[in-house]
Write an enzyme that holds these catalytic residues in place. Structure first.
Site, PDB file in Angstrom:
ATOM      1  CD  GLU A 164      -2.912  -1.232   2.314  1.00  0.00           C
ATOM      2  OE1 GLU A 164      -2.320  -1.488   3.523  1.00  0.00           O
ATOM      3  OE2 GLU A 164      -4.129  -1.242   2.312  1.00  0.00           O
ATOM      4  CD  GLU A 205      -2.954  -6.400   3.777  1.00  0.00           C
ATOM      5  OE1 GLU A 205      -3.147  -7.319   2.930  1.00  0.00           O
ATOM      6  OE2 GLU A 205      -2.646  -5.363   3.963  1.00  0.00           O
TER       7      GLU A 205
HETATM    8  C1  3H9 Z   1      -1.157  -5.233   7.289  1.00  0.00           C
HETATM    9  O1  3H9 Z   1      -0.187  -4.711   6.674  1.00  0.00           O
HETATM   10  C2  3H9 Z   1      -2.564  -4.213   7.390  1.00  0.00           C
HETATM   11  C3  3H9 Z   1      -2.546  -2.933   6.434  1.00  0.00           C
HETATM   12  O2  3H9 Z   1      -3.237  -3.193   5.332  1.00  0.00           O
HETATM   13  C4  3H9 Z   1      -3.280  -1.777   6.838  1.00  0.00           C
HETATM   14  C5  3H9 Z   1      -2.776  -1.071   8.083  1.00  0.00           C
HETATM   15  C6  3H9 Z   1      -3.728   0.279   8.460  1.00  0.00           C
HETATM   16  N1  3H9 Z   1       4.727  -7.208  11.937  1.00  0.00           N
HETATM   17  O3  3H9 Z   1       8.253 -14.601   9.238  1.00  0.00           O
HETATM   18  P1  3H9 Z   1       9.682 -14.404   9.629  1.00  0.00           P
HETATM   19  C7  3H9 Z   1       8.381 -10.542  12.499  1.00  0.00           C
HETATM   20  S1  3H9 Z   1      -1.140  -6.503   7.859  1.00  0.00           S
HETATM   21  C8  3H9 Z   1       5.374  -7.324  12.740  1.00  0.00           C
HETATM   22  O4  3H9 Z   1      10.465 -15.574  10.518  1.00  0.00           O
HETATM   23  P2  3H9 Z   1      10.660 -14.811   7.034  1.00  0.00           P
HETATM   24  C9  3H9 Z   1       8.191 -11.756  12.773  1.00  0.00           C
HETATM   25  O5  3H9 Z   1       7.188 -11.975  13.901  1.00  0.00           O
HETATM   26  C10 3H9 Z   1       0.508  -7.069   7.763  1.00  0.00           C
HETATM   27  N2  3H9 Z   1       6.373  -8.153  12.919  1.00  0.00           N
HETATM   28  O6  3H9 Z   1      10.862 -14.192   8.643  1.00  0.00           O
HETATM   29  C11 3H9 Z   1       9.766 -12.617  13.090  1.00  0.00           C
HETATM   30  O7  3H9 Z   1      10.095 -11.839  14.438  1.00  0.00           O
HETATM   31  P3  3H9 Z   1      11.123 -12.685  15.263  1.00  0.00           P
HETATM   32  C12 3H9 Z   1       0.423  -7.607   6.352  1.00  0.00           C
HETATM   33  C13 3H9 Z   1       6.497  -9.232  11.896  1.00  0.00           C
HETATM   34  O8  3H9 Z   1      11.903 -14.397   6.359  1.00  0.00           O
HETATM   35  C14 3H9 Z   1      10.515 -11.584  12.020  1.00  0.00           C
HETATM   36  O9  3H9 Z   1       9.704 -10.533  11.913  1.00  0.00           O
HETATM   37  N3  3H9 Z   1       1.791  -8.357   6.197  1.00  0.00           N
HETATM   38  C15 3H9 Z   1       6.041  -8.640  10.528  1.00  0.00           C
HETATM   39  O10 3H9 Z   1      10.437 -16.516   7.093  1.00  0.00           O
HETATM   40  C16 3H9 Z   1      10.838 -12.322  11.122  1.00  0.00           C
HETATM   41  O11 3H9 Z   1       9.860 -12.865  10.205  1.00  0.00           O
HETATM   42  C17 3H9 Z   1       1.957  -9.775   6.323  1.00  0.00           C
HETATM   43  O12 3H9 Z   1       1.193 -10.262   6.915  1.00  0.00           O
HETATM   44  C18 3H9 Z   1       5.073  -7.627  10.518  1.00  0.00           C
HETATM   45  N4  3H9 Z   1       4.239  -7.374   9.547  1.00  0.00           N
HETATM   46  O13 3H9 Z   1       9.462 -14.195   6.302  1.00  0.00           O
HETATM   47  C19 3H9 Z   1       3.430 -10.057   6.316  1.00  0.00           C
HETATM   48  N5  3H9 Z   1       6.177  -9.641   9.780  1.00  0.00           N
HETATM   49  O14 3H9 Z   1      12.110 -12.850  14.760  1.00  0.00           O
HETATM   50  C20 3H9 Z   1       3.797 -10.943   7.358  1.00  0.00           C
HETATM   51  C21 3H9 Z   1       7.310 -10.404  10.187  1.00  0.00           C
HETATM   52  O15 3H9 Z   1      10.839 -12.095  16.485  1.00  0.00           O
HETATM   53  N6  3H9 Z   1       5.282 -11.511   7.468  1.00  0.00           N
HETATM   54  N7  3H9 Z   1       7.610  -9.948  11.406  1.00  0.00           N
HETATM   55  O16 3H9 Z   1      10.270 -14.076  15.649  1.00  0.00           O
HETATM   56  C22 3H9 Z   1       5.348 -12.541   6.482  1.00  0.00           C
HETATM   57  O17 3H9 Z   1       4.705 -13.120   5.971  1.00  0.00           O
HETATM   58  C23 3H9 Z   1       7.083 -13.007   6.866  1.00  0.00           C
HETATM   59  O18 3H9 Z   1       7.340 -12.485   8.030  1.00  0.00           O
HETATM   60  C24 3H9 Z   1       8.018 -12.532   5.446  1.00  0.00           C
HETATM   61  C25 3H9 Z   1       9.452 -12.942   5.906  1.00  0.00           C
HETATM   62  C26 3H9 Z   1       7.579 -13.306   4.413  1.00  0.00           C
HETATM   63  C27 3H9 Z   1       7.771 -11.062   5.357  1.00  0.00           C
END
Ligand code: 3H9
Length: 692
Positions: free
Chosen positions: A105, A125
């Site tokens: 976004e 999301e």
């Molecule tokens: C959103 O965006 C809403 C909006 O539309 C509107 C808002 C108004 N936040 O997965 P990993 C942390 S909703 C906080 O092991 P990988 C994760 O907990 C969001 N923390 O790495 C971990 O922490 P720790 C939409 C996050 O390389 C560390 O980062 N986005 C977030 O296997 C490493 O993560 C998603 O749903 C976050 N957004 O995968 C994406 N993302 O080391 C969610 C990660 O302490 N994220 N962390 O355990 C993912 O899908 C994967 O993390 C990603 C990397 C593919 C990015």
């Protein structure tokens, strides 16, 4: 400006860099930093355009999910995105890694977007029970068209740069260094005086879809979104993008985002998101514990489980020796692997080259001597203690010192198996779920003497296999199968009480389980579960305990494989069989069990309460580390609906008082053998936070 966002200039191009490891999540401080950088950009008369880029492994992977349990703090993400779009000079997003959700976004707020070819784009999301709430539901349909936008947001699946370019999400793919390339692209845009493109000013092409499009779309997604709320809210937002002026539709998006964010479903999904990442963290396993190097893997047993496990390791790039005791079994196992890879190629999930290189890494062998140099051996032979002990005695004699010896047992005592070796420190359980090459879960069973570096290696292996490893301790059935016992016990008892197997299954499927308990037993084989219960030393002296299972096994109704179990099978099609009801009525009469009227509500409550009580006992005994681990196991190994968060989260969301009241009712009816809640129940059930 804070240190998460920096402002620099390269000639006439400003470079705004977000550096918030690990994934550049758009938390409050980052949002603040972006706003300040934009103000500096506006005031910088020597900057003609800006590049917005991220340091580290990825462009922003979304809003900071950990902030969602509190009210939004200004500047909130939608305002930040708008501020970018309102910038008086051109802003170019420079994208690498995974640009997801709020990250995408943010990029759509920019006037131009360029990316490296390996970048991935998506709106995940929905997997968190949310909708894209920072204008994604409004800007994406304007760029990509209504249907593509909906598909992207409803599926939550990412796309690659080539696809993103096709639907106008990006304008340019950059070769080589991204920063350089993006600055070059921005300079070109300035030189060419390319008009500033503000997506919010574009209109949605409503002529591209027929008038009944949204009704049909809702019908199309009805099944996959059963019981869930976010899908409908996404459709409503996109419908609003067509029907309402931009600002008005944006307000609706904001309201519906908040509604989703506060829902128990989104809290459940966010709980699982963090629980899955926490599962790999073990308190007594510090970063200083080194992992052992695994260069070569051996799998003992080429049956369904063994060949599935071999496929997992082949897929992840390891050479694998697959050992079987007879030629026919070995050939069958190797053929099954080849066929599975072949299907993956046909479905476009694997290239022909990958298929070939996987098969080239596979060595089938009839000789245990071939595993002498393996660093990890996974035993997947028949689930029988005597057989497993024989295998482990052989492994002990043949394997090199330091090799990890793993058993794929789903129930047996890992310590007893380890005790036949001279190296119990090197022995661990790796319980893959069937089909091993598909299911995302491994229960990693820590024996009493398992060395910490062996555990660390197993957790690292799970990650490399792209699976979730949850660490558990030894008990009968570990976490997964042990908790499955009371669940099946109650389903069976309800059949004796007059509820048809298909009613029980239907109630659970309607509630959200991928399959009902009786259909699961039919699929995995009634004899398998019967044998499993037969090996249980603490099996209760209760004549009604899993009685239907026993009787159906005695009648040769072993499930799908014999064409009949709780259902009759026409191919894979399950057909209810009145004979099962007749058998149940006879058995119930013999046991003095009277038929009663059982509601769908009772079916769901009894089965889910039985899970929660057993889960609390499992935690009391230290078999699982955390309630969240149990939830992760059920969501990934048993088709528990993710949007209900797993058995422990679900119990918390229902509320302790209701769970205890249900248990008291069942105690009154069935006695206290099964239904006395452990005192720790309150501690172990996870209450969703109060509304923000
Ligand atoms: C959103 O965006 C809403 C909006 O539309 C509107 C808002 C108004 N936040 O997965 P990993 C942390 S909703 C906080 O092991 P990988 C994760 O907990 C969001 N923390 O790495 C971990 O922490 P720790 C939409 C996050 O390389 C560390 O980062 N986005 C977030 O296997 C490493 O993560 C998603 O749903 C976050 N957004 O995968 C994406 N993302 O080391 C969610 C990660 O302490 N994220 N962390 O355990 C993912 O899908 C994967 O993390 C990603 C990397 C593919 C990015």
């Amino acid at each position: 400006m804070n240190n998460l966002v920096t402002y620099a200039r390269d000639g006439g191009i400003a470079v705004i860099t977000i550096d918030n490891p690990p994934v550049n999540a758009l938390g409050h401080a980052t949002r603040l930093g972006i706003c300040e950088a934009l103000e500096q950009f506006a005031a910088d008369h020597d900057a003609q355009a800006a590049v917005l880029i991220c340091a580290g492994r990825t462009f922003c992977a979304g809003a900071d999910i950990s902030e969602f349990n509190a009210p939004p703090e200004d500047p909130w993400l939608p305002a930040v995105v708008q501020k970018i779009e309102d910038a008086p000079k051109r802003v170019v997003a420079a994208i690498h890694g995974t640009v997801l959700g709020g990250g995408l976004e943010l990029a759509l707020g920019c006037h131009f977007r360029c990316a490296v070819a390996s970048a991935k784009f998506g709106f995940p999301e929905i997997t968190l029970g949310l909708l894209p709430g920072a204008s994604g539901t409004q800007r994406l349909p304007r760029l990509a068209g209504i249907e593509k936008a909906l598909d992207l947001m409803i599926s939550g699946k990412p796309m690659d740069a080539a696809q993103a370019r096709q639907i106008h999400i990006i304008d340019e793919i950059v070769e080589g260094d991204l920063r350089r390339g993006a600055i070059g692209y921005a300079s070109r845009i300035v030189a060419e005086r390319a008009p500033v493109r503000r997506i919010s000013k574009m209109s949605v092409d409503r002529t591209a879809v027929p008038p009944d499009f949204f009704d049909r779309y809702r019908e199309r997604i009805a099944r996959q979104s059963r019981n869930q709320i976010a899908q409908e809210q996404i459709v409503r937002c996109v419908e609003a993008a067509v029907q309402l002026p931009y600002r008005q539709a944006l307000k609706l998006e904001g309201r519906l985002f908040e509604k989703c964010k506060k829902s128990v479903q989104s809290r459940a999904l966010r709980h699982l998101f963090f629980a899955e990442r926490e599962a790999g963290k073990v308190p007594d396993l510090g970063r200083e514990v080194a992992t052992r190097e695994i260069r070569k893997v051996a799998v003992i047993g080429a049956g369904t489980m063994g060949s599935g496990i071999a496929m997992c390791f082949l897929n992840a790039g390891w050479p694998v020796v697959l050992v079987e005791s007879d030629r026919v079994g070995l050939d069958r196992g190797v053929a099954a692997i080849r066929k599975n890879f072949e299907t993956a190629v046909q479905k476009g999930r694997m290239s022909r080259d990958e298929h070939e290189s996987c098969m080239n890494r596979l060595i089938g062998s009839l000789d245990y001597a071939d595993i002498g140099d393996a660093d990890l051996v996974v035993e997947a032979v028949f689930e029988d203690m005597k057989v497993k002990k024989q295998v482990f005695a052989k492994l002990d004699a043949l394997c090199r010192p330091g090799a990890i010896l793993a058993t794929n047992t789903s129930t047996l005592d890992v310590d007893e198996i380890a005790a036949v070796t001279s190296r119990p420190r090197d022995v661990i359980g790796l319980h893959f779920f069937a089909p091993a090459n598909v299911m995302p879960l491994i229960e990693i069973v820590r024996g009493g003497k398992t060395a910490t570096d062996v555990i660390a290696t197993a957790l690292a292996l799970a990650r490399r296999l792209r699976k979730i490893g949850t660490l558990v301790r030894v008990c009968f059935g570990f976490v997964a199968n042990r908790m499955f016992i009371p669940y099946i016990r109650e389903a069976q008892l309800m059949i004796l009480e007059g509820a048809a197997p298909e009613r029980i299954d239907q109630a659970m499927v309607e509630w959200g389980m991928a399959m009902g308990p009786n259909a699961v037993l039919d699929l995995s084989g009634l004899d398998v579960f019967h044998r499993f219960l037969g090996a249980w030393k603490d099996r209760p002296h209760d004549p009604s305990f899993c009685r239907m299972l026993t009787v159906l096994c005695e009648r040769g109704r072993l499930g799908q494989k014999t064409g009949a179990g709780f259902y009759n099978y026409d191919g894979r099609n399950a057909v209810p069989d009145p004979e099962v009801a007749a058998v149940a009525a006879r058995e119930a009469a013999a046991l003095g069990i009277r038929p009663r009227r059982i509601t769908d509500r009772e079916i769901v409550r009894r089965l889910t309460v039985s899970l929660a009580l057993e889960g609390a006992r499992v935690l009391d005994e230290g078999i699982a580390l955390r309630s969240g681990d149990i939830d992760v196991i059920f969501a990934n190994g048993f088709g528990f609906p993710r949007y209900r968060g797993g058995p422990m989260f679900y119990a918390g969301s229902v509320g302790l008082a209701r769970i205890e009241a249900a248990a008291a009712r069942y105690r009154k009816r069935y006695g206290d053998r099964y239904w006395t809640p452990p005192e720790s129940l309150a501690r172990h059930t996870l209450r969703p936070l109060t509304k923000s």
